[in-house]
Motif scaffolding. Structure first.
Motif, PDB file in Angstrom:
ATOM      1  N   ARG A 386       0.807  -1.226   0.000  1.00  0.00           N
ATOM      2  CA  ARG A 386       0.000   0.000   0.000  1.00  0.00           C
ATOM      3  C   ARG A 386       0.836   1.270   0.000  1.00  0.00           C
ATOM      4  N   ASP A 387       1.957   1.244   0.695  1.00  0.00           N
ATOM      5  CA  ASP A 387       2.727   2.485   0.841  1.00  0.00           C
ATOM      6  C   ASP A 387       4.026   2.468   0.037  1.00  0.00           C
ATOM      7  N   VAL A 388       4.127   1.568  -0.960  1.00  0.00           N
ATOM      8  CA  VAL A 388       5.357   1.459  -1.739  1.00  0.00           C
ATOM      9  C   VAL A 388       5.190   2.184  -3.065  1.00  0.00           C
ATOM     10  N   SER A 389       6.156   3.019  -3.388  1.00  0.00           N
ATOM     11  CA  SER A 389       6.148   3.680  -4.689  1.00  0.00           C
ATOM     12  C   SER A 389       6.490   2.669  -5.774  1.00  0.00           C
ATOM     13  N   ILE A 390       5.851   2.813  -6.910  1.00  0.00           N
ATOM     14  CA  ILE A 390       6.110   1.911  -8.040  1.00  0.00           C
ATOM     15  C   ILE A 390       7.555   2.029  -8.514  1.00  0.00           C
ATOM     16  N   ASN A 503       2.234  -1.493 -13.564  1.00  0.00           N
ATOM     17  CA  ASN A 503       2.386  -0.041 -13.556  1.00  0.00           C
ATOM     18  C   ASN A 503       2.246   0.549 -14.941  1.00  0.00           C
ATOM     19  N   SER A 504       1.999  -0.312 -15.944  1.00  0.00           N
ATOM     20  CA  SER A 504       1.842   0.183 -17.303  1.00  0.00           C
ATOM     21  C   SER A 504       0.972  -0.768 -18.104  1.00  0.00           C
ATOM     22  N   ALA A 535      -1.568   0.847  -4.773  1.00  0.00           N
ATOM     23  CA  ALA A 535      -2.482   1.959  -5.062  1.00  0.00           C
ATOM     24  C   ALA A 535      -2.885   2.036  -6.525  1.00  0.00           C
ATOM     25  N   LYS A 536      -2.114   1.418  -7.423  1.00  0.00           N
ATOM     26  CA  LYS A 536      -2.410   1.504  -8.856  1.00  0.00           C
ATOM     27  C   LYS A 536      -2.891   0.169  -9.431  1.00  0.00           C
ATOM     28  N   THR A 537      -3.506  -0.634  -8.593  1.00  0.00           N
ATOM     29  CA  THR A 537      -4.003  -1.935  -9.053  1.00  0.00           C
ATOM     30  C   THR A 537      -5.011  -1.787 -10.190  1.00  0.00           C
ATOM     31  N   ARG A 588     -12.268   6.373  -6.716  1.00  0.00           N
ATOM     32  CA  ARG A 588     -11.472   7.420  -6.057  1.00  0.00           C
ATOM     33  C   ARG A 588     -10.605   8.202  -7.032  1.00  0.00           C
ATOM     34  N   GLU A 589     -10.215   7.563  -8.126  1.00  0.00           N
ATOM     35  CA  GLU A 589      -9.264   8.187  -9.057  1.00  0.00           C
ATOM     36  C   GLU A 589      -9.959   9.239  -9.912  1.00  0.00           C
ATOM     37  N   SER A 590      -9.234  10.311 -10.201  1.00  0.00           N
ATOM     38  CA  SER A 590      -9.718  11.323 -11.138  1.00  0.00           C
ATOM     39  C   SER A 590      -8.879  11.216 -12.400  1.00  0.00           C
TER      40      SER A 590
END
Length: 936
Positions: A386-390, A503-504, A535-537, A588-590
């Motif tokens: 959850r708190d890890v940057s890609i 992530n892509s 966070a980017k699932t 949640r995402e915009s």
């Protein structure tokens, strides 16, 4: 439960598979009787069978040895379910053709009888008819069905170790007999083009017919580009042919393909390589390195037809000399990766003539690649991302290196299985360290594996691939970081593991594509994706959706329907935790926030190895790339978006030129194009100072099969700003003047084009607009108005596409617009709660074939406008319907409408407004109907 019989067919929104899974969720017990059972079909039911077993549901599955079609692996897999008994009816002289699915409930039975066995195609994509009946317990019909099943069950053999061993050996021996014995006499003249190859050749014919001498075909590896080129050569029959390749190892195979297809041509075939120089051959196959040393030995006009394989290399200096030297009757480029080179665009090299472009969805629909079965599996709790940057690869690696996770991965691999005798898998990891760890842990658990990355030599990679593909080698898995994303052909791969957060979407599809190549005996690819709490699932959903243009609503509907719009037997299944996690993130995402758009841009830049995507065309060349029009909507031009994101002072200086940026803004505002005419004219005038009306017609016909004179003249008037209001004229520099006979570029346009940087950006927008139009609309002429069914439009588009000859800014602000006998109905299906309507509108889709619409408040039945609407057919009035689910999904950005075609008034009632029932000329596709009507 309803008692009416129901027909179940396989469509975009329903399938027998869906019905079986739903029934398994609620039944008390079940009984299946099918003529044959394949693992391709059983795998799709595994999750549902597991959940049924967890709920204590017992079942019996009966199949047969009819024609030995039943798969031993499927029978073996069924034995892993303690609550499922399985038997086989051993056929001899008695045929066995039953296809019945029986579900028992507390007070009734559900019976599905029809044509479907348990195979991936029968359950999902074949034309199948299955009738569902609900019958009370002890009814005569149901008693007969149960009695017949029990009778067959008693006559059948239990699937024990002895039977499985004997039957497996029988099937294996039969396969070997068929493999080594030619049962069909095949001649090259009998081999016919597939749908992709046919479309390509039709477009090549069209382009040659209007005088074009170059064209490009874009299609993934394994889709048959070399065969297509051979088919086209067989039809064109050139006297001299030159086939140019980048890699010598594919040269001999290309030559053999042409010799096979052209065996009766009475021409000589030769090679031009470092060791062989058949310069006089009629059909010459050359590698570029050797050809570069010998090309001046030929006259520029020697060859009637030249083919460049891997044509994305033609922008390189070595190729350029050869490419520019020859003047062939026709030049064809073929590529899977049309990446823009440093020198110039590959599309520019082939005069923007894209004869065909095949993307993943096209290839699945055309059956050019194998379907994939994707299973999204919630990762174990011990992996917390959850708190890890890609971008923090070290920390990501540390958290993914969990022994319990390896056990979990292997457990799921065993559960879902694979297609084929030997498992041949690729595992995509977060880092080199992660790949090494996975290979070591798999080896410890008895699964021979290797780790490969960019530090391995080409020789080492090729040897690893050879060992994976060999049935004699012990290697079952290759774990890698990114070296197998693209450009590597491993046809026999039957399993892909996604072991790091996505992530892509681009990389996801590239990795998925490594296993989609067709291979003898391979029916499908198994894809296991271990979905964590990163966070980017939600990017997984964007990748699987496969559509560059999406919004929150369409994405949510795709998830809830299991991505039913994907063609063929492809299957996507996510567990409920993963689904809920993704849906929550999407809410949640915009998608139009600057933060999200910057992240998309930066990730796309990473995919390109850190190379800044300066051009719109950079996005065109990648499947699942971000839509750069979103960047334009945010910052008016792509140049300004990049300048702001990169904090690039030079780009900001370019943006400071008012005339240039106004020009770029106007051109960008027309993206994505809804007709090609205007950009075709502007592109022509960027290369020639003036064009006549006749030349303008020819330029437009390069992009569409036909176009009437009135539309050509309308486009000329449009680029001449004749339909602009005063504000638009003030905001838009005048690039073209038109006097009724010829169009000429203005001095201002001259000045812009004389600046190399300005010219490059202007041509980039024009090129991107035209090629994206080609991709989305093809070359078909859609008539006037120039509307394509189910495309997206804004109100102002109707003025342009219906050749409206007054100010186009008048086409806005009302739900009913008119141009002559064409009426345009723009309808919001859901009204915003904060809008105070004077009337409670009730516009809705009644069915896929009927729409209910309420006219504007002032309309009376006896008014002229009312009569035109209510009696449209008698009065020659065409009603065009445009609908959207919501006016806005993201604050500040207006959603486009979807054109659902013409309709005719059926019946009506009321006054001011009049409620009208409209019969649609075209029944809505089921997926679109679901998307417009379903609330998620």
């Amino acid at each position: 439960m309803p008692n009416e019989p129901r027909l179940i067919v396989n469509t975009q929104t329903e399938s027998l598979l869906q019905e079986l899974k739903t029934s398994l969720e609620t039944c008390r017990s079940f009984y299946f009787s099918v003529a044959f059972l394949n693992f391709s079909g059983l795998q799709l039911l595994l999750e549902a069978l597991k959940e049924a077993e967890t709920a204590g549901v017992e079942g019996k599955i009966l199949t047969s040895t009819y024609l030995n079609f039943t798969d031993p692996e499927a029978l073996r897999k069924l034995r892993e379910f303690p609550l499922i008994e399985s038997k086989v009816f051993v056929t001899d002289k008695t045929g066995f053709h039953t296809k019945a699915y029986i579900f028992e409930y507390d007070d009734c039975y559900k019976v599905i009888i029809g044509s479907s066995n348990i195979t991936q195609h029968a359950l999902k994509s074949n034309v199948e008819w299955n009738v569902e009946l609900i019958s009370k317990q002890h009814a005569a019909f149901m008693d007969r069905v149960i009695s017949e099943f029990n009778d067959l069950w008693e006559r059948s053999r239990r699937v024990d170790d002895e039977f499985l061993h004997d039957y497996t050996e029988l099937v294996r021996n039969l396969k070997e007999t068929v493999t080594h014995q030619s049962l069909v006499y095949e001649k090259s003249t009998y081999v016919t083009p597939n749908s992709m190859q046919t479309r390509a050749m039709e477009n090549l014919d069209r382009l040659r017919g209007i005088g074009e001498k170059k064209a490009l075909v874009v299609a993934a590896t394994g889709t048959g580009k070399t065969y297509m080129s051979a088919f086209d050569v067989r039809r064109e029959r050139p006297k001299r042919l030159l086939f140019v390749v980048h890699r010598e190892e594919i040269l001999q195979k290309a030559k053999e393909t042409f010799e096979y297809f052209l065996h009766n041509f009475h021409v000589s075939f030769g090679l031009l390589t470092g060791t062989q120089k058949d310069l006089d051959a009629d059909y010459l196959f050359a590698n570029i390195r050797t050809l570069h040393n010998y090309y001046e030995s030929f006259d520029p006009g020697t060859f009637d037809y030249i083919i460049y394989d891997e044509a994305h290399h033609v922008t390189a200096p070595t190729y350029q000399e050869v490419f520019d030297y020859f003047d062939a009757g026709f030049t064809l480029g073929m590529t899977a990766t049309p990446e823009r080179g440093d020198q110039q665009s590959i599309f520019e090299q082939f005069d923007q003539n894209v004869a065909l472009e095949v993307r993943l969805h096209d290839a699945l629909e055309d059956d050019i690649i194998v379907p994939f079965h994707y299973f999204g599996i919630t990762d174990i709790d011990e992996v917390d991302l959850r708190d890890v940057s890609i971008d923090d690869i070290d920390e990501m690696t540390r958290r993914l290196k969990v022994n319990e996770r390896v056990d979990f991965i292997i457990e799921n691999m065993k559960f879902y299985g694979w297609d084929g005798e030997k498992r041949k898998g690729l595992g995509f990891c977060a880092s080199r360290e992660h790949a090494t760890y996975m290979a070591e842990e798999f080896r410890k658990r008895g699964i021979p594996s290797l780790a490969m990355d960019g530090e391995n030599t080409g020789v080492e990679r090729r040897e690893a691939i050879r060992r994976l593909e060999s049935d004699e080698s012990e290697i079952e898995f290759l774990f890698t970081v990114d070296i197998f994303n693209e450009g590597v052909d491993i046809p026999s791969v039957n399993t892909v593991l996604m072991l790091r957060p996505t992530n892509s979407p681009i990389v996801f599809i590239q990795q998925l594509g490594r296993g989609l190549r067709k291979y003898e005996g391979k029916e499908f690819l198994t894809v296991l994706d271990f979905i964590g709490n990163h966070a980017k699932t939600f990017l997984i959903a964007i990748a699987l959706n496969g559509q560059r243009y999406y919004d929150k609503e369409s994405l949510k509907v795709a998830i809830s329907t299991g991505f039913a719009h994907l063609p063929g037997a492809t299957h996507i299944e996510m567990d409920e935790i993963s689904k809920e996690r993704i849906l929550t993130q999407i809410d949640r995402e915009s998608f139009m926030s600057m933060t999200y758009l910057r992240e998309q841009y930066q990730e796309f830049k990473r995919v390109r190895a850190g190379k800044t995507p300066h051009w719109l065309m950079d996005y065109y060349t990648y499947e699942n790339a971000p839509d750069p029009v979103s960047f334009i909507r945010k910052k008016n031009t792509y140049l300004e978006f990049v300048a702001a994101t990169e904090k690039d002072d030079h780009l900001k200086e370019l943006s400071a030129d008012e005339t240039f940026i106004k020009t770029l803004k106007w051109l960008s505002s027309m993206l994505p194009l809804k007709r090609s005419y205007d950009f075709a004219l502007l592109r022509a005038l960027a290369h020639k100072r003036l064009i006549t009306t006749a030349e303008a017609h020819s330029e437009i016909e390069k992009w569409v099969e036909e176009v009437p004179e009135v539309s050509v003249e309308h486009a000329l008037c449009y680029v001449n700003q004749e339909f602009f209001d005063s504000g638009m004229r003030e905001r838009t520099p005048k690039l073209v003047s038109y006097d009724g006979e010829r169009a000429e570029r203005t001095l201002l346009f001259d000045k812009l084009l004389n600046n190399p940087e300005y010219r490059a950006y202007i041509l980039d927008v024009l090129e991107y607009g035209l090629l994206r139009y080609e991709r989305e609309f093809g070359s078909r002429y859609y008539g006037t108005p120039h509307f394509k069914l189910y495309e997206q439009y804004q109100m102002a588009d109707a003025a342009l596409l219906s050749n409206y000859r007054k100010s186009h800014s008048a086409f806005r602000g009302s739900g009913l617009l008119q141009n002559g006998n064409d009426y345009f109905l723009f309808i919001d299906l859901h009204k915003e709660a904060d809008i105070k309507e004077s009337i409670n509108y009730n516009d809705k889709l009644i069915s896929r074939a009927q729409f209910q619409w309420e006219t504007p408040n002032s309309t009376r039945q006896d008014s002229e406008r009312g009569k035109n609407i209510l009696h449209n057919r008698e009065r020659g009035i065409r009603l065009h319907l445009f609908v959207r689910k919501y006016k806005q999904i993201e604050n500040g950005f207006t959603e486009p409408y979807i054109y659902i075609g013409e309709g005719d008034a059926l019946s009506w009632r009321g006054e001011q407004p009049v409620e009208v029932q409209i019969a649609l000329h075209h029944q809505l596709p089921e997926q679109l109907f679901t998307e417009l009507t379903e609330k998620v």
